[in-house]
Scaffold this active site. Structure first.
Site, PDB file in Angstrom:
ATOM      1  CG  HIS A   1      -1.598   1.271   1.517  1.00 16.15           C
ATOM      2  ND1 HIS A   1      -2.476   1.923   0.682  1.00 16.15           N
ATOM      3  CD2 HIS A   1      -1.440   2.067   2.597  1.00 16.15           C
ATOM      4  CE1 HIS A   1      -2.838   3.062   1.250  1.00 16.15           C
ATOM      5  NE2 HIS A   1      -2.215   3.178   2.415  1.00 16.15           N
TER       6      HIS A   1
ATOM      7  CD  GLU B   1      -3.248   5.748  13.440  1.00 18.50           C
ATOM      8  OE1 GLU B   1      -2.622   6.728  13.878  1.00 18.50           O
ATOM      9  OE2 GLU B   1      -4.323   5.348  13.928  1.00 18.50           O
ATOM     10  CG  ASP B   2      -1.706   1.305  10.425  1.00 22.51           C
ATOM     11  OD1 ASP B   2      -2.477   1.680  11.322  1.00 22.51           O
ATOM     12  OD2 ASP B   2      -1.964   1.404   9.219  1.00 22.51           O
TER      13      ASP B   2
HETATM   14 MN    MN Z   1      -2.548   4.544   4.158  1.00 19.66          MN
END
Ligand code: MN
Length: 715
Positions: free
Chosen positions: A48, A76-77
């Site tokens: 991604h 964030e992830d």
């Molecule tokens: Mn993204």
């Protein structure tokens, strides 16, 4: 998935100077950070960010943007922190990645489509660097391209709706029409697949029917322009299903022929050539009335420039023609992103009409070095507004400098009137805290509370200010009324009469007033004396002097019973912790209060308006959410501090202490802070039961002729 060397090559193709090492490291970093995470499609997650980076290479964005795209989901992830990124890629990249992360976080907060306009503004305001927004839009584009892999239909629909209402308009706003079109079309496919299918079928039919009509129109337009010796490129571009659908709905335009759904573009070298081309087209073909628009002399707010016209063109086809220069053409498709090309390409400086980007472009043109340029790419798109969230996720726009009190009044005046405290991003904060973009603000209310006149010192919205003033005036009026009534009652009583509204009603016209209450208020405010009123009611009688009327106030006010309870009547304290009342503000039962944890000294209690609290704004962990017990223990020993200005005459100090004494207060400390020939200014500590008690004393003092002003001391 784009391979590592491929991505680097793509960037190098338009920017020879790019930091290849950074690109390579970011690529590997993203792969490692996302590790075995998977997308809904089953692809490895790291595909991604790499695709997002790939999208941005189409816009020929600078190396930092590409690196940011690669890293955009790591904070964030994954376990990655901002510091990790700053350490490995520098502060600039860390800021950009953090910016994208913040946008992702606000996006997760709520359903924003009901408040699309405010949410769009919030996104713009939070994209301090325009590249943050570009990465976010590319991120959204890739998520939309892969939307079909999400199983949950409701979720797909919500994402498509959000794209349609938030992100496509944002792309439009910064002039990125190509990206806007794709976002809209992908959303359209999810939201209204039937409509889209029928438009596609119609397009197929028209293409079949029309044959090579488009090519023939292009050829003839070219030939027409050539006979006038105008160098021009002619392009035919088929509209996307969504824009056809929108247009046919909005203008009720049917599309019967292929030419109806093809936009023809004439691209020339100069602005003069644009008008020349227009002249040639208009003199060769019949003009369709009402279709001409000059966005050349008056560009759209996003910087779009073109001449638009409609004619019955070659082969009797009604066609739409857009005429523009090459630079305008790039901006029409790529918008803001086109500017990076100018930066890389050297001296081309078209598109300076971006209204909200004017400042940026000026800097761009005047910046001596690329570093200078990057230094100044911070955009101030809404410099005078701040956007915050309500707990339900509504976005509320406020002027910069707004506080939770402004927010409360913006939500509802009742919320403002009963506001006692606030949580900002989950933490108790003082009501005077300035709100920042994206803050989530919760207002704590209590039906028993009323607006504080002190709020007026820090609110910035007219609504809040007006409401507070209205309340204070009303409150003051009530106070004057009951004070005046008490004074009148006493005067009448002394003369052997009972005060009644009927009696007062008889003399209203004498004083040109409307109600008995208004008459009492005039007496309370000192505009009329009790004697004047008494003599109006009983013209023959003569009342005694009413000098000592003030003391009657304490007789009619609520009788507060001291019960001498020893414990501290405060809720929310940590058991066993020492409690002190801060001397800067002298909080009293009834005040809105906050506790500040002090090393080695336990908790200091301040009024929420205390100026000292400013010092603790940066250490929210020291704040303690405390409040008075409902049944406050009204023992003595609470000290209120007041600031009094009074006439400098013999005996005035004696009168002051007498008024305080008669009203049940006890002066524990008195300091003259300033003394002139006419006035004393002093600071007085008074032992009282609670806030109400102090307020009574203040009211009694205000009513005394020798007292010029009385205010409660604040930090
Ligand atoms: Mn993204």
């Amino acid at each position: 998935m784009i391979r590592q060397f491929e991505l680097v090559e793509r960037v190098r193709a338009y920017d020879r100077m790019v930091d290849e090492d950074a690109l390579n490291r970011a690529y590997v970093f993203a792969m490692k950070a996302h590790g075995s995470q998977k997308r809904a499609s089953g692809d490895p997650y790291f595909s991604h960010p790499i695709e997002v980076a790939g999208i941005l290479t189409n816009y020929k964005l600078d190396g930092d943007s590409i690196v940011t795209a690669l890293l955009h989901d790591t904070i964030e992830d994954t376990d990655t922190t901002r510091d990790d990124i700053a350490e490995q890629f520098g502060e600039e990249i860390a800021q950009l990645v953090e910016g994208v992360t913040k946008l992702t976080q606000i996006e997760l907060q709520s359903d924003h489509t009901s408040q699309a306009e405010n949410f769009r503004k919030l996104v713009l305001a939070m994209s301090e660097d325009i590249r943050v927004l570009l990465v976010k839009l590319a991120d959204r584009l890739h998520n939309m391209r892969t939307l079909i892999h999400i199983r949950d239909a409701d979720k797909r629909r919500a994402i498509a709706l959000e794209t349609m209402e938030i992100y496509a308009p944002l792309a439009e706003r910064i002039g990125m029409h190509e990206l806007q079109n794709e976002l809209e079309d992908l959303s359209f496919a999810e939201l209204n697949p039937d409509a889209r299918e029928s438009i596609l079928a119609r397009l197929d039919f028209l293409r079949e029917q029309g044959g090579d009509i488009v090519d023939r129109i292009i050829d003839e337009l070219k030939a027409t322009l050539q006979t006038s010796k105008l160098r021009a490129e002619v392009i035919g571009r088929e509209k996307k299903p969504y824009s056809i659908w929108r247009k046919s709905r909005r203008k009720n335009i049917s599309f019967e022929q292929l030419a109806d759904i093809i936009g023809f573009r004439i691209v020339v070298d100069t602005v003069e050539d644009c008008y020349r081309a227009l002249g040639i087209i208009h003199s060769t073909y019949p003009v369709v009335p009402g279709r001409f628009k000059d966005y050349l002399s008056t560009p759209k707010p996003n910087g779009y420039q073109s001449l638009h016209t409609g004619v019955i063109g070659p082969h009797q086809q009604r066609i739409e023609v857009q005429i523009r220069t090459r630079d305008m053409h790039e901006i029409a498709d790529f918008g803001v992103a086109a500017h990076w090309r100018y930066k890389l390409g050297g001296d081309r400086t078209a598109g300076r009409q971006y209204r909200w980007m004017r400042e940026l472009l000026e800097i761009l043109e005047h910046a001596a070095t690329p570093e200078d340029f990057l230094e100044h790419t911070k955009l101030e798109m809404f410099p005078d507004q701040v956007f915050v969230f309500s707990p339900k996720g509504d976005v509320i726009a406020l002027p910069v400098g707004a506080t939770p009190v402004d927010f409360a009044y913006a939500v509802h005046s009742e919320v403002g009137d009963t506001c006692v405290g606030t949580r900002i991003n989950g933490k108790i904060m003082p009501l005077r805290t300035e709100l920042g973009n994206g803050d989530q603000v919760e207002i704590i209310t209590s039906a028993a509370q009323t607006p504080s006149p002190l709020w007026e010192n820090f609110v910035v919205t007219g609504k809040a200010r007006a409401s507070i003033r209205r309340f204070v005036r009303m409150k003051q009026q009530e106070e004057y009324t009951s004070l005046g009534r008490a004074i009148l009652e006493r005067t009448f009583d002394k003369e052997g009469y009972e005060l009644s509204d009927k009696a007062l009603g008889e003399v209203l016209t004498v004083f040109a007033l409307d109600t008995p209450d208004a008459l009492c208020a005039e007496v309370g405010a000192g505009h009329l004396t009790a004697r004047q009123v008494f003599e109006a009611v009983f013209p023959g009688a003569r009342a005694e002097g009413d000098e000592d009327n003030i003391v009657s106030l304490s007789q009619v006010r609520d009788k507060l019973k001291p019960d001498g309870a020893g414990s501290v009547p405060i809720k929310g304290l940590i058991p066993g912790m020492a409690v002190h009342f801060a001397v800067c503000c002298h909080a009293l039962p009834g005040d809105r209060i906050v506790g500040i944890v002090t090393k080695g000294r336990g908790v200091n209690i301040h009024t929420i308006d205390c100026g000292i609290l400013e010092e603790f704004v940066d250490t929210p962990e020291r704040w303690l959410d405390v409040s008075w017990e409902e049944e406050v223990a009204q023992g003595a020993g609470h000290v209120g501090r007041i600031e009094v200005v009074m006439t400098n005459e013999p005996g005035t100090l004696g009168e002051l202490s007498m008024i305080i004494g008669r009203n049940g207060g006890n002066i524990s400390n008195l300091k003259i802070t300033h003394r002139s020939t006419d006035f004393f200014e002093m600071s007085i500590d008074v032992e009282v039961r609670d806030l109400k008690h102090l307020t009574n004393i203040i009211a009694a003092l205000r009513a005394a002729p020798v007292v010029n002003s009385v205010e409660r001391a604040r930090g």
